[in-house]
Design a protein around this motif. Structure first.
Motif, mmCIF file in Angstrom:
data_model
loop_
_atom_site.group_PDB
_atom_site.id
_atom_site.type_symbol
_atom_site.label_atom_id
_atom_site.label_comp_id
_atom_site.label_asym_id
_atom_site.label_seq_id
_atom_site.Cartn_x
_atom_site.Cartn_y
_atom_site.Cartn_z
ATOM 1 N N ARG A 174 0.909 -1.210 -0.098
ATOM 2 C CA ARG A 174 0.046 0.093 0.047
ATOM 3 C C ARG A 174 0.995 1.155 -0.090
ATOM 4 N N LEU A 175 2.123 1.279 0.488
ATOM 5 C CA LEU A 175 3.118 2.318 0.483
ATOM 6 C C LEU A 175 3.975 2.384 -0.847
ATOM 7 N N GLY A 177 1.861 1.507 -3.581
ATOM 8 C CA GLY A 177 0.501 2.218 -3.845
ATOM 9 C C GLY A 177 -0.563 1.605 -4.071
ATOM 10 N N VAL A 178 -0.684 0.052 -3.837
ATOM 11 C CA VAL A 178 -1.671 -0.571 -4.103
ATOM 12 C C VAL A 178 -2.256 -1.266 -2.963
ATOM 13 N N GLY A 236 -8.499 -3.729 -0.778
ATOM 14 C CA GLY A 236 -9.890 -3.328 0.114
ATOM 15 C C GLY A 236 -10.340 -1.776 -0.685
ATOM 16 N N SER A 237 -9.517 -1.025 -0.918
ATOM 17 C CA SER A 237 -9.804 0.120 -1.689
ATOM 18 C C SER A 237 -9.628 0.207 -3.306
ATOM 19 N N HIS A 238 -8.601 -0.466 -3.484
ATOM 20 C CA HIS A 238 -8.024 -0.711 -4.911
ATOM 21 C C HIS A 238 -8.427 -1.823 -5.635
ATOM 22 N N GLY A 282 6.222 12.023 4.340
ATOM 23 C CA GLY A 282 4.938 12.218 3.195
ATOM 24 C C GLY A 282 4.785 11.674 1.981
ATOM 25 N N LEU A 283 3.923 10.904 1.701
ATOM 26 C CA LEU A 283 3.466 10.454 0.286
ATOM 27 C C LEU A 283 3.759 11.408 -0.740
#
Length: 434
Positions: A36-37, A76-77, A80-82, A424-425
Motif C-alpha cells: 500500500r505504501l 501504492g496498491v 480493500g480500496s483498490h 509524506g506520500l
C-alpha cells in the motif's frame, strides 16, 4: 504454464515468501509483491530504530529478492480500496497475505485515551518517518515520560528519547523529526515492567546498549533487581540479570537525562483531565500459580506522556478471515482458503525475530505449491489491465529507487549520513515521478 502469485505486503515476510516461491517452484513462477505504501521493506524501514544500522542492512538482502526477474514490486496498491480478494483471485493463481502486525495492544486501564497516552508503534513510526504519522505528531514538551514494557521495542523507544539529536544526526531520521528531538524537554524516562528482571523480553545486546548512553544515567533499584536463587535461568536471562544488577549497584554520575528501569510495577491508571498528568503504578508479585497480582502498594509518576509497548497485534484485512481471539488469520500450515495463504506475524502472531519469517514463509510456500500442483493456470498480465481500468498507477521498483536516490541527495544537502527519509506520500511521489 507459469504460476502467478500475489503477495500482499512487502515487509520481510512478504519478500521472503516471494523468494521461497522462486526457489521452491518446479515450474516457472511470477510473483507480484503488492504494497500500500510506495516504499518496500515494511518493519525494516519503519520499525527498526534508526541507530541500528546493522539490522537495517537486512534491506540489502530483501533488495536482491525484489531485483529477481521473477519478482515485481507494485507499490501504492491497497487491498480493500483498490482491489478486493475476488479481484486478486481472478488474476492470480494464489494470494499470500503478509501484512504483519501493525498496532499495539492496549493496557485496558482508566485514562488510556487521554491525549499524551499513545502506542509505542506511533512513536516508532514517527521517528522512522512512516507516512501515516505526521512529523508534528510529537512535541516532547514533558519533562518526564513513561514507557510501559520491557521488550526490545521499549528499549528502542527509551534509547531514542535518551539520546541527543546530534547523536542521531548521522542516521536516516527525517529532518523534521530530528529538529523535534533536538527541542526535547525530556529529563527523566521511566521504563516499567510488571514482572521481574528474569521475565523481561529484551535481548542482552539491546539491553547493554542502554548502558552505553552518553547522555543519560541508567538506574535500577536494588530491591527490584533481586531474583530467585537456585534457579537455572537460560544464558540470555542470566546475562540480562547480571547487567541489571550491575546497574543497581552503581551511582548516577549526573548526565543530562535519567533512565529508570523499573520492575514489579504495573500501570493501573493514567491520570489527568485534559491530557496525561501522571501514571499510577501498583507494586506486584507472583502468586503461587505464577500469575502477576497486585500488593496494594501504589506509586504515582509525574509524567506528561505514556507510551505503551506491551505487544503488537495484527488487524483484519477486508474480505479475509480473521480471529479476534488470536488476532491472526486462521490457517492450516499457511492455508487459509482455496488459493489463499498467509505468512509472517499475520499467520502466527508477533513472535520471533525478523529472520524467523524466512522459515515461516518457506513453510507456507510448500503448502501452496503442493495444493496447486498440476492445476490450471490463470493467464498473466491481468492485474495490469485491472489496475489501469481503476486508474491506479503502481509505484514500480525503479521508481522506489528514485525515492532512495532523493533521500541520499537530501542527506548530502543537509550534511547528514547516507540517507535522510522523505516525509509524506506527496514528497515520495514527487521524488519518483518528477
Amino acid at each position: 504454464m507459469t504460476l502467478h502469485v500475489a503477495v500482499i505486503g512487502s515487509g520481510p515476510a512478504g519478500i521472503y515468501t516471494a523468494e521461497a516461491l522462486v526457489k521452491q517452484s518446479a515450474e516457472p513462477v511470477e510473483v507480484d509483491v503488492l504494497e500500500r505504501l510506495p516504499t518496500p521493506y515494511g518493519l525494516v524501514r519503519y520499525g527498526v530504530a534508526p541507530d541500528h544500522t546493522s539490522i537495517k542492512s537486512i534491506a540489502n538482502y530483501l533488495r536482491r529478492v525484489l531485483e529477481l526477474p521473477q519478482v515485481r514490486f507494485l507499490g501504492g496498491v491497497t487491498l480493500g480500496s483498490h482491489l478486493s480478494v475476488q479481484d486478486l483471485l481472478g488474476v492470480y493463481d494464489a494470494v499470500v497475505y503478509c501484512t504483519g502486525a501493525m498496532v499495539d495492544r492496549k493496557l485496558g486501564i482508566p485514562g488510556e485515551d487521554l491525549p499524551g497516552s499513545v502506542a509505542a508503534t506511533d512513536f516508532v513510526n514517527w521517528y522512522c518517518g512512516h507516512p501515516d504519522v505526521d512529523p508534528d505528531r510529537f512535541t516532547l514538551d514533558s519533562s518526564e515520560v513513561a514507557v510501559i514494557g520491557v521488550g526490545n521495542v521499549a528499549v528502542d523507544v527509551v534509547r531514542v528519547l535518551a539520546k541527543t539529536s546530534e547523536e542521531l544526526r548521522a542516521t536516516d531520521v527525517p529532518h523534521e523529526v530530528l529538529e523535534r528531538l533536538g527541542e526535547s524537554e525530556v529529563k527523566a524516562i521511566h521504563m516499567v515492567g510488571r514482572r521481574g528482571p528474569e521475565h523481561a523480553k529484551f535481548t542482552l545486546k539491546e539491553l547493554r546498549e542502554l548502558g552505553d548512553l552518553a547522555n543519560a544515567d541508567v538506574c535500577v533499584r536494588p530491591e527490584e533487581a533481586v531474583v530467585a536463587t537456585g534457579v537455572d535461568f537460560p544464558r540470555q536471562v542470566q546475562g540480562n540479570i547480571k547487567v541489571l544488577q550491575g546497574w543497581a549497584a552503581r551511582e548516577p554520575v549526573g548526565r543530562p537525562r535519567r533512565l529508570d528501569v523499573r520492575f514489579w510495577m504495573r500501570p493501573v491508571e493514567i491520570l489527568g483531565t485534559e491530557r496525561v498528568e501522571g501514571l499510577k503504578l501498583e507494586r506486584t508479585r507472583l502468586s503461587e500459580e505464577g500469575r502477576v497480582v497486585g500488593t496494594g502498594e501504589f506509586e504515582t509518576l509525574p509524567v506528561g506522556m505514556v507510551l505503551r509497548s506491551v505487544g503488537y497485534q495484527s488487524v483484519p484485512l477486508p474480505g479475509v478471515p480473521f480471529s479476534e481471539e488470536t488476532m491472526t488469520v486462521p490457517n492450516e500450515a499457511g492455508r487459509v482458503r482455496d488459493r489463499e495463504y498467509v505468512a509472517g506475524w499475520l499467520k502466527r502472531g508477533p513472535t520471533g525475530v525478523i529472520g524467523t519469517n524466512k522459515s515461516c514463509a518457506a513453510d507456507t510456500v510448500r503448502t501452496l505449491l503442493a495444493d496447486l500442483e498440476g492445476g490450471e493456470r490463470v493467464p498473466g498480465g491481468g492485474i495490469d489491465a485491472l489496475l489501469a481500468s481503476r486508474e491506479v498507477t503502481p509505484v514500480t521498483y525503479e521508481e522506489w529507487l528514485g525515492i532512495e536516490a532523493a533521500e541520499g541527495e537530501l542527506a548530502r544537502t543537509l550534511g547528514r549520513g547516507e540517507r535522510v527519509k522523505l516525509v509524506g506520500l506527496e514528497a515520495m511521489l514527487r521524488a519518483c515521478r518528477p
